[in-house]
Motif scaffolding. Structure first.
Motif, short mmCIF file in Angstrom:
data_model
loop_
_atom_site.label_atom_id
_atom_site.label_comp_id
_atom_site.label_asym_id
_atom_site.label_seq_id
_atom_site.Cartn_x
_atom_site.Cartn_y
_atom_site.Cartn_z
N THR A 21 2.33 1.75 -3.50
CA THR A 21 1.36 2.16 -4.53
C THR A 21 0.70 3.49 -4.21
OG1 THR A 21 -0.41 0.87 -3.49
CG2 THR A 21 0.86 -0.21 -5.24
N ASN B 227 -5.07 4.02 3.44
CA ASN B 227 -5.20 2.58 3.71
C ASN B 227 -3.95 2.05 4.41
OD1 ASN B 227 -7.75 2.39 2.59
ND2 ASN B 227 -6.98 1.84 0.57
N GLN C 206 0.82 -1.21 0.00
CA GLN C 206 0.00 0.00 0.00
C GLN C 206 0.85 1.26 0.00
OE1 GLN C 206 -2.45 -0.93 3.40
NE2 GLN C 206 -4.13 -1.65 2.10
N GLU D 150 -1.17 4.36 -1.57
CA GLU D 150 -2.43 4.31 -0.83
C GLU D 150 -2.17 4.69 0.63
OE1 GLU D 150 -4.78 0.72 -1.54
OE2 GLU D 150 -3.33 0.26 -3.12
#
Length: 87
Positions: A33, A38, A30, A35
């Motif tokens: 990427t 999250n 996460q 994110e």
């Protein structure tokens, strides 16, 4: 009969260690990427899981060598939490 509860507890701890390692890989994915929200939520869950695993390692009737082996398996989680200054 006395060994059965110890085996059950040991397998539970092994399961928790593997779940903690899986959660740490999820956090790394996460973060990589982008994110962030999250990942932040997953890190909080990871800290809770990590603390629970360490407590269970301490409370489970294992030899000192077995306890150290379990902690050693958590090495990647420990490094990740140190990286993000969570531990």
């Amino acid at each position: 009969m006395n060994t059965l509860p110890g085996l059950v507890l040991e397998s539970t701890v092994l399961f928790e260690v593997e779940a903690c390692l899986t959660l740490s890989r999820t956090v790394e994915t996460q973060v990589s990427t982008g994110e962030r929200l999250n990942a932040a939520r997953a890190v909080v869950a990871l800290v809770r899981a990590y603390d629970r695993v360490l407590d269970n390692i301490r409370l489970t009737p294992l030899s000192v060598e077995e306890q150290q082996s379990m902690r050693d398996r958590l090495g990647p989680v420990t490094q990740l939490l140190r990286k993000y200054r969570m531990r």
